[in-house]
Design a protein around this motif. Structure first.
Motif, PDB file in Angstrom:
ATOM      1  N   SER A 162       0.720  -1.418   0.027  1.00 27.95           N
ATOM      2  CA  SER A 162      -0.085  -0.037   0.096  1.00 27.95           C
ATOM      3  C   SER A 162       0.901   1.266   0.019  1.00 27.95           C
ATOM      4  CB  SER A 162      -0.901  -0.084   1.375  1.00 27.95           C
ATOM      5  OG  SER A 162      -0.220  -0.136   2.252  1.00 27.95           O
ATOM      6  N   GLY A 163       0.222   2.414  -0.276  1.00 26.52           N
ATOM      7  CA  GLY A 163       1.130   3.658  -0.279  1.00 26.52           C
ATOM      8  C   GLY A 163       2.004   3.851  -1.360  1.00 26.52           C
ATOM      9  N   ASP A 164       3.119   4.384  -1.084  1.00 31.70           N
ATOM     10  CA  ASP A 164       4.268   4.451  -2.158  1.00 31.70           C
ATOM     11  C   ASP A 164       4.565   3.278  -2.966  1.00 31.70           C
ATOM     12  OD1 ASP A 164       3.998   7.179  -1.705  1.00 31.70           O
ATOM     13  OD2 ASP A 164       5.714   7.032  -0.702  1.00 31.70           O
ATOM     14  N   GLY A 165       4.374   1.852  -2.266  1.00 35.31           N
ATOM     15  CA  GLY A 165       4.858   0.831  -3.009  1.00 35.31           C
ATOM     16  C   GLY A 165       3.661  -0.020  -3.815  1.00 35.31           C
ATOM     17  N   GLY A 166       2.639   0.684  -4.014  1.00 37.16           N
ATOM     18  CA  GLY A 166       1.479   0.160  -4.724  1.00 37.16           C
ATOM     19  C   GLY A 166       1.626  -0.213  -6.081  1.00 37.16           C
ATOM     20  N   GLY A 167       2.570   0.296  -6.677  1.00 36.48           N
ATOM     21  CA  GLY A 167       2.887  -0.081  -8.318  1.00 36.48           C
ATOM     22  C   GLY A 167       4.068  -1.084  -8.471  1.00 36.48           C
ATOM     23  N   PHE A 168       4.372  -1.599  -7.271  1.00 38.78           N
ATOM     24  CA  PHE A 168       5.683  -2.657  -7.417  1.00 38.78           C
ATOM     25  C   PHE A 168       5.399  -3.821  -8.144  1.00 38.78           C
ATOM     26  CE2 PHE A 168       7.448  -6.423  -5.543  1.00 38.78           C
ATOM     27  CZ  PHE A 168       8.586  -6.467  -5.927  1.00 38.78           C
ATOM     28  N   LEU A 169       4.257  -4.519  -7.877  1.00 44.06           N
ATOM     29  CA  LEU A 169       3.882  -5.482  -8.606  1.00 44.06           C
ATOM     30  C   LEU A 169       3.408  -5.357  -9.978  1.00 44.06           C
ATOM     31  CD1 LEU A 169       1.677  -7.430  -5.858  1.00 44.06           C
ATOM     32  CD2 LEU A 169       4.177  -7.884  -6.466  1.00 44.06           C
ATOM     33  N   VAL A 170       3.035  -4.373 -10.256  1.00 47.08           N
ATOM     34  CA  VAL A 170       2.606  -3.850 -11.742  1.00 47.08           C
ATOM     35  C   VAL A 170       3.974  -3.778 -12.620  1.00 47.08           C
ATOM     36  CG1 VAL A 170       1.656  -2.308 -13.266  1.00 47.08           C
ATOM     37  CG2 VAL A 170       0.513  -3.017 -11.294  1.00 47.08           C
ATOM     38  N   VAL A 171       5.134  -3.136 -11.781  1.00 44.68           N
ATOM     39  CA  VAL A 171       6.254  -2.905 -12.468  1.00 44.68           C
ATOM     40  C   VAL A 171       7.042  -4.165 -12.646  1.00 44.68           C
ATOM     41  CG1 VAL A 171       8.488  -1.923 -12.177  1.00 44.68           C
ATOM     42  CG2 VAL A 171       6.463  -0.595 -11.641  1.00 44.68           C
ATOM     43  N   LYS A 172       6.882  -5.200 -12.137  1.00 42.53           N
ATOM     44  CA  LYS A 172       7.450  -6.540 -11.973  1.00 42.53           C
ATOM     45  C   LYS A 172       6.949  -7.273 -13.257  1.00 42.53           C
ATOM     46  CE  LYS A 172       8.255 -10.740  -9.603  1.00 42.53           C
ATOM     47  NZ  LYS A 172       9.577 -10.988 -10.036  1.00 42.53           N
ATOM     48  N   GLY A 173       5.483  -6.944 -13.148  1.00 43.89           N
ATOM     49  CA  GLY A 173       4.824  -7.643 -14.619  1.00 43.89           C
ATOM     50  C   GLY A 173       5.278  -6.833 -15.869  1.00 43.89           C
ATOM     51  N   ILE A 174       5.480  -5.599 -16.021  1.00 41.45           N
ATOM     52  CA  ILE A 174       6.027  -4.862 -16.992  1.00 41.45           C
ATOM     53  C   ILE A 174       7.406  -5.249 -17.510  1.00 41.45           C
ATOM     54  CG2 ILE A 174       6.388  -2.401 -17.940  1.00 41.45           C
ATOM     55  CD1 ILE A 174       4.213  -1.470 -16.223  1.00 41.45           C
ATOM     56  N   ARG A 175       8.247  -5.575 -16.486  1.00 42.23           N
ATOM     57  CA  ARG A 175       9.700  -6.088 -16.587  1.00 42.23           C
ATOM     58  C   ARG A 175       9.412  -7.381 -17.378  1.00 42.23           C
ATOM     59  NH1 ARG A 175      13.770  -8.243 -12.185  1.00 42.23           N
ATOM     60  NH2 ARG A 175      12.058  -9.723 -12.236  1.00 42.23           N
TER      61      ARG A 175
END
Length: 129
Positions: free
Chosen positions: A43-56
């Protein structure tokens, strides 16, 4: 079937797997992450971490697909090796980062996603004598 065709089929299967895996992280990170040993969506600032992993993952698959389709076999081999290092880095981060004094992999009842660095210390043979 020639070795070149077998290698091309294996590379295509790997590309499709990486593409599917990355797409799963983009489409439904909440359901994909726990199955891979990652915590639920931050949650918070780390909310996009998993999406970034998917984009990678998707970008890595597209790079391999371009190299396969253009016939750059030597570059494809090098790219596969480098991308395997990225997966090893994910695994090492997952296995080494301690959670409550012990690594997470040692608390999963023996289920390991990759080679465990925590069990290596117990594999030495006892001195003879």
């Amino acid at each position: 079937m020639s070795l070149k065709k077998i290698n091309a089929v294996l590379a295509a299967v790997l590309i499709l797997f990486v593409l599917w895996f990355g797409t799963e992280y983009i489409v439904s990170p909440e359901t994909t992450a726990p199955g891979c040993g990652l915590p639920s969506r931050p949650s918070g600032d780390g909310g996009g971490f998993l999406v970034v992993k998917g984009i990678r993952g998707v970008v890595m698959a597209l790079l391999l697909a371009v190299l396969l389709l253009t016939g750059h076999r030597r570059a494809l081999g090098w790219a596969l090796m480098v991308e395997a290092l990225a997966a090893y880095g994910d695994m090492a981060n997952h296995e080494i980062r301690p959670r409550g004094g012990r690594c997470r992999a040692t608390r999963r009842g023996g289920r390991r996603d990759g080679p465990s660095l925590t069990s290596a210390r117990n594999t030495r043979a006892a001195p003879a004598g």
